[in-house]
Design a protein around this motif. Structure first.
Motif, PDB file in Angstrom:
ATOM      1  N   ALA A  94      46.327  20.886 -77.239  1.00 45.01           N
ATOM      2  CA  ALA A  94      46.897  21.347 -75.976  1.00 45.01           C
ATOM      3  C   ALA A  94      46.334  22.715 -75.609  1.00 45.01           C
ATOM      4  O   ALA A  94      45.963  22.966 -74.457  1.00 45.01           O
ATOM      5  N   ALA A  95      46.254  23.600 -76.597  1.00 50.33           N
ATOM      6  CA  ALA A  95      45.717  24.945 -76.341  1.00 50.33           C
ATOM      7  C   ALA A  95      44.243  24.870 -75.955  1.00 50.33           C
ATOM      8  O   ALA A  95      43.775  25.587 -75.069  1.00 50.33           O
ATOM      9  N   ILE A  96      43.498  23.986 -76.604  1.00 52.67           N
ATOM     10  CA  ILE A  96      42.066  23.840 -76.322  1.00 52.67           C
ATOM     11  C   ILE A  96      41.857  23.276 -74.912  1.00 52.67           C
ATOM     12  O   ILE A  96      41.020  23.757 -74.148  1.00 52.67           O
ATOM     13  N   GLU A  97      42.649  22.280 -74.558  1.00 53.72           N
ATOM     14  CA  GLU A  97      42.515  21.669 -73.228  1.00 53.72           C
ATOM     15  C   GLU A  97      42.794  22.705 -72.147  1.00 53.72           C
ATOM     16  O   GLU A  97      42.089  22.769 -71.137  1.00 53.72           O
ATOM     17  N   LYS A  98      43.830  23.500 -72.368  1.00 51.69           N
ATOM     18  CA  LYS A  98      44.221  24.530 -71.401  1.00 51.69           C
ATOM     19  C   LYS A  98      43.107  25.573 -71.240  1.00 51.69           C
ATOM     20  O   LYS A  98      42.766  25.971 -70.130  1.00 51.69           O
ATOM     21  N   ALA A  99      42.547  25.988 -72.361  1.00 52.48           N
ATOM     22  CA  ALA A  99      41.503  27.008 -72.317  1.00 52.48           C
ATOM     23  C   ALA A  99      40.218  26.435 -71.717  1.00 52.48           C
ATOM     24  O   ALA A  99      39.518  27.104 -70.949  1.00 52.48           O
ATOM     25  N   ALA A 100      39.907  25.181 -72.057  1.00 46.13           N
ATOM     26  CA  ALA A 100      38.680  24.557 -71.547  1.00 46.13           C
ATOM     27  C   ALA A 100      38.745  24.442 -70.030  1.00 46.13           C
ATOM     28  O   ALA A 100      37.734  24.575 -69.336  1.00 46.13           O
ATOM     29  N   GLU A 101      39.938  24.212 -69.525  1.00 46.78           N
ATOM     30  CA  GLU A 101      40.100  24.053 -68.088  1.00 46.78           C
ATOM     31  C   GLU A 101      39.691  25.322 -67.338  1.00 46.78           C
ATOM     32  O   GLU A 101      39.168  25.244 -66.231  1.00 46.78           O
ATOM     33  N   ARG A 102      39.933  26.467 -67.969  1.00 52.93           N
ATOM     34  CA  ARG A 102      39.522  27.716 -67.332  1.00 52.93           C
ATOM     35  C   ARG A 102      38.009  27.781 -67.171  1.00 52.93           C
ATOM     36  O   ARG A 102      37.489  28.566 -66.391  1.00 52.93           O
ATOM     37  N   HIS A 103      37.281  26.955 -67.938  1.00 51.25           N
ATOM     38  CA  HIS A 103      35.829  26.887 -67.806  1.00 51.25           C
ATOM     39  C   HIS A 103      35.425  25.600 -67.097  1.00 51.25           C
ATOM     40  O   HIS A 103      34.308  25.115 -67.270  1.00 51.25           O
ATOM     41  N   SER A 104      36.354  25.021 -66.352  1.00 54.17           N
ATOM     42  CA  SER A 104      36.119  23.771 -65.609  1.00 54.17           C
ATOM     43  C   SER A 104      35.619  22.668 -66.520  1.00 54.17           C
ATOM     44  O   SER A 104      34.854  21.810 -66.103  1.00 54.17           O
ATOM     45  N   SER A 105      36.037  22.711 -67.759  1.00 51.98           N
ATOM     46  CA  SER A 105      35.530  21.739 -68.710  1.00 51.98           C
ATOM     47  C   SER A 105      36.646  20.817 -69.180  1.00 51.98           C
ATOM     48  O   SER A 105      37.788  21.234 -69.327  1.00 51.98           O
ATOM     49  N   MET A 106      36.289  19.559 -69.374  1.00 49.77           N
ATOM     50  CA  MET A 106      37.258  18.586 -69.855  1.00 49.77           C
ATOM     51  C   MET A 106      37.050  18.321 -71.335  1.00 49.77           C
ATOM     52  O   MET A 106      35.995  18.614 -71.883  1.00 49.77           O
ATOM     53  N   VAL A 107      38.081  17.743 -71.939  1.00 48.37           N
ATOM     54  CA  VAL A 107      38.055  17.532 -73.384  1.00 48.37           C
ATOM     55  C   VAL A 107      37.954  16.045 -73.707  1.00 48.37           C
ATOM     56  O   VAL A 107      38.779  15.252 -73.270  1.00 48.37           O
ATOM     57  N   LEU A 108      36.904  15.698 -74.451  1.00 47.48           N
ATOM     58  CA  LEU A 108      36.749  14.333 -74.956  1.00 47.48           C
ATOM     59  C   LEU A 108      37.311  14.300 -76.366  1.00 47.48           C
ATOM     60  O   LEU A 108      36.910  15.096 -77.218  1.00 47.48           O
ATOM     61  N   LEU A 109      38.216  13.365 -76.596  1.00 47.98           N
ATOM     62  CA  LEU A 109      38.974  13.331 -77.843  1.00 47.98           C
ATOM     63  C   LEU A 109      38.330  12.376 -78.853  1.00 47.98           C
ATOM     64  O   LEU A 109      37.997  11.242 -78.497  1.00 47.98           O
ATOM     65  N   HIS A 110      38.155  12.823 -80.081  1.00 52.02           N
ATOM     66  CA  HIS A 110      37.650  11.949 -81.141  1.00 52.02           C
ATOM     67  C   HIS A 110      38.521  12.113 -82.381  1.00 52.02           C
ATOM     68  O   HIS A 110      38.488  13.171 -83.010  1.00 52.02           O
ATOM     69  N   ALA A 111      39.282  11.090 -82.748  1.00 49.64           N
ATOM     70  CA  ALA A 111      40.095  11.162 -83.958  1.00 49.64           C
ATOM     71  C   ALA A 111      39.307  10.567 -85.121  1.00 49.64           C
ATOM     72  O   ALA A 111      38.751   9.486 -85.015  1.00 49.64           O
ATOM     73  N   THR A 112      39.261  11.299 -86.225  1.00 47.61           N
ATOM     74  CA  THR A 112      38.431  10.863 -87.352  1.00 47.61           C
ATOM     75  C   THR A 112      39.254  10.328 -88.521  1.00 47.61           C
ATOM     76  O   THR A 112      38.695   9.744 -89.440  1.00 47.61           O
ATOM     77  N   PHE A 113      40.564  10.529 -88.488  1.00 46.95           N
ATOM     78  CA  PHE A 113      41.422  10.170 -89.608  1.00 46.95           C
ATOM     79  C   PHE A 113      40.830  10.656 -90.923  1.00 46.95           C
ATOM     80  O   PHE A 113      40.986  10.018 -91.968  1.00 46.95           O
ATOM     81  N   VAL A 315      37.620  27.963 -77.964  1.00 49.43           N
ATOM     82  CA  VAL A 315      37.029  27.669 -76.652  1.00 49.43           C
ATOM     83  C   VAL A 315      36.282  28.884 -76.112  1.00 49.43           C
ATOM     84  O   VAL A 315      35.163  28.763 -75.588  1.00 49.43           O
ATOM     85  N   GLU A 316      36.873  30.073 -76.254  1.00 51.68           N
ATOM     86  CA  GLU A 316      36.210  31.279 -75.749  1.00 51.68           C
ATOM     87  C   GLU A 316      34.854  31.471 -76.425  1.00 51.68           C
ATOM     88  O   GLU A 316      33.876  31.845 -75.789  1.00 51.68           O
ATOM     89  N   ILE A 317      34.831  31.204 -77.726  1.00 48.93           N
ATOM     90  CA  ILE A 317      33.573  31.352 -78.454  1.00 48.93           C
ATOM     91  C   ILE A 317      32.558  30.321 -77.970  1.00 48.93           C
ATOM     92  O   ILE A 317      31.382  30.619 -77.756  1.00 48.93           O
ATOM     93  N   LEU A 318      33.024  29.090 -77.739  1.00 47.79           N
ATOM     94  CA  LEU A 318      32.133  28.023 -77.266  1.00 47.79           C
ATOM     95  C   LEU A 318      31.466  28.414 -75.954  1.00 47.79           C
ATOM     96  O   LEU A 318      30.290  28.129 -75.726  1.00 47.79           O
TER      97      LEU A 318
END
Lengths: 359, 359
Positions: A94-113, A315-318
């Protein structure tokens, strides 16, 4: 392929308006519009407004895949994590999605178990998708090939658990500090023999927390008893198994330092079933504080990870401007943790007096 | 745009191998390779193997954006939901991601925090991205424009909460049954005056559960006392506010039926602070059962949503072959719920005898 026809043929008129239609409406060339929409051309205000009006009137949507081809940008980042159903990772996401949005970026989810082949497949897919960056979270100590795959990306960040050999920036919580805080708190309550439940003896988090725990339990230069190690993975099931093992083998241990809320859930399930009382029989400290531990019976004392800040920093570092600086990829940020005191730590039960082992 | 240069220029050699290189290596035309990689051409086994060998040797990755242009497929679905940090939605997202993977599809995450403008922006972005489908989850009763935007998609599914006016398939839990089960259970324990805490009086879930609750509380044709309604949104903060309001205004109510685990958390926080005991002072039933309610003090009785099946069905419907059948978009699936009995329901506290209001 599961589609027997192109679904976008049926799409609303949006996708049927072409760049040519907009150009005709606005009275400029298609190249001008294209470069304007790409952000690669500054136009006089009246021209810009004519184009915007035409785009709006015709409800024109640039084809994003074509745009990405021309810009080399996907406006997406890949988030690779063990399991989004785990509350700690859900909050991190949730925190990553929120921060990514500030960079107009969307989040693709990959669960690895937490499986090696799934981690590799997710990294491979992220490379194929040419995402703008990767945030990689694991719960195990990955093989060298995982680090190599991460190192191949122009931009990737390791989050939460270390990946040995990864030559990309890292954002971790201060696991050492977490161990120290737990150790000091248990020591102050009178505990000397403590068990650590963790996600694997070879994990960076396990090793660092153990080191902190030792140092927190030690006092006045006097060394501490070596914590007993119970390792599995960070799941309630593993917590159950380790709790059973602990109950069979616990000798002098009077307290448990649990490496995650997931393990804590399993531990408490077993203790409840067997009418073992926390903190009367054993004291317990959790790690993460991502579940509603304050409502548990008893309320569980926990080391709290700064989950929002962890996600934001990754996200900021990315999206940082500093990627071309020489040592940027060697960056490691350790975010401070805190101890949240509740009701699961008390003086050790003195009833069961047993002779202490010699150090 | 935050990049001052194209990050993919620095990318590993992967992106530098072109289709031409592969064609040369395999001794076939670029068109043949392209159509083979698209899955639109069946080749003789030796040719196929020559191509695969060349792809592997040169570490060629087709440009996904180019491939999407030619196929009209994005291999992604958009998941629009209020908040991934909410454990119920996190579990739903995990189930959706797992099911989407079986269709080689990835999940793009959009958190709306239940705000109208964010829901619209997410839908707009999904249209721009030409995703293969949309799964839409809200926690409020959205305006007509949200339904219209959903109806514009070739493939969209409404999940969990209804969107009035949406002409797309729906997957909901059986909210009516949930109300009936809670009502019957409370009635059997002796409760007549029950408060329902929900996410909005105009929500389909609120209305349907209330209807069920009335019917569950009624017996032998004798009508039930009308449940008292306390509405906010599905968040712990709202649960706290509603609990305070309940304590100020509760007259004859002896039990609370809480519409979500999120509300339950807020309710319990207030009750713990004010030393109000569940079930001694008030009985409580939750809805969702997505948090670790079995470890709460007391363990909370709850209506359990079939979260994995809800997520799976939404994805199966999205990728169904039946979209061209006449009534497919009118499909509504209601997944059964169950009551999980724990320790938060007891006989009403008979100490505070007050005259019952007339029906």
């Amino acid at each position: 392929m599961f589609y027997d026809r192109d679904p976008w043929k049926e799409q609303s008129m949006k996708s049927r308006t072409s760049l040519k239609d907009v150009a005709r409406e606005a009275g400029v060339s298609t190249a001008t519009i294209s470069r304007h929409l790409n952000g690669s051309l500054d136009l006089p205000e009246p021209t810009r407004m004519r184009i915007e009006a035409a785009v709006s009137k015709l409800r024109y949507h640039p084809n994003p895949h074509a745009r990405r081809l021309s810009l080399g940008k996907s406006d997406t980042i890949a988030l690779i994590l063990p399991d989004i159903a785990n509350p700690f990772f859900a909050k991190l996401a949730a925190a990553i999605e929120k921060a990514a949005e500030r960079h107009s970026s969307m989040v693709l989810l990959h669960a690895t178990f937490n499986k090696s082949d799934r981690e590799m497949a997710a990294l491979e897919r992220a490379a194929q998708n040419q995402v703008d960056g990767v945030i990689f979270i694991t719960n195990r100590a990955p093989e060298a090939k995982v680090a190599r795959a991460l190192n191949d990306f122009a931009r990737a960040v390791i989050l939460d658990e270390d990946v040995p050999g990864g030559k990309v920036p890292r954002v971790l919580c201060d696991n050492g500090l977490g161990g120290v805080l737990a150790g000091q708190h248990l020591r102050a309550a009178g505990h000397r023999h403590v068990a650590y439940f963790g996600g694997g003896a070879d994990l960076h988090s396990t090793q660092t927390r153990l080191e902190g725990l030792r140092s927190g339990l030690a006092q006045n230069g006097e060394p501490a008893y070596e914590p007993t190690l119970f390792v599995g993975d960070h799941s309630p099931t593993s917590g159950r198994i380790l709790a059973e093992e602990f109950l069979r083998n616990a000798d002098q241990e009077t307290a448990i330092f649990s490496g995650s809320d997931e393990l804590t859930v399993g531990i408490l399930e077993v203790f409840h079933e067997r009418k073992i009382k926390v903190p009367d029989d054993f004291s317990l400290i959790s790690f993460d504080d991502a579940r509603s531990l304050h409502l548990f019976a008893p309320a569980i004392t926990s080391v709290r990870q700064p989950v929002d800040q962890l996600g934001e920093r990754a996200v900021e570092i990315l999206f940082s401007d500093a990627w071309d600086q020489p040592d940027f990829k060697a960056l490691t940020e350790r975010m401070p943790v805190e101890l949240v005191e509740r009701s699961s730590v008390a003086m050790p039960a003195n009833k069961k007096k047993r002779p202490e082992k010699q150090l």
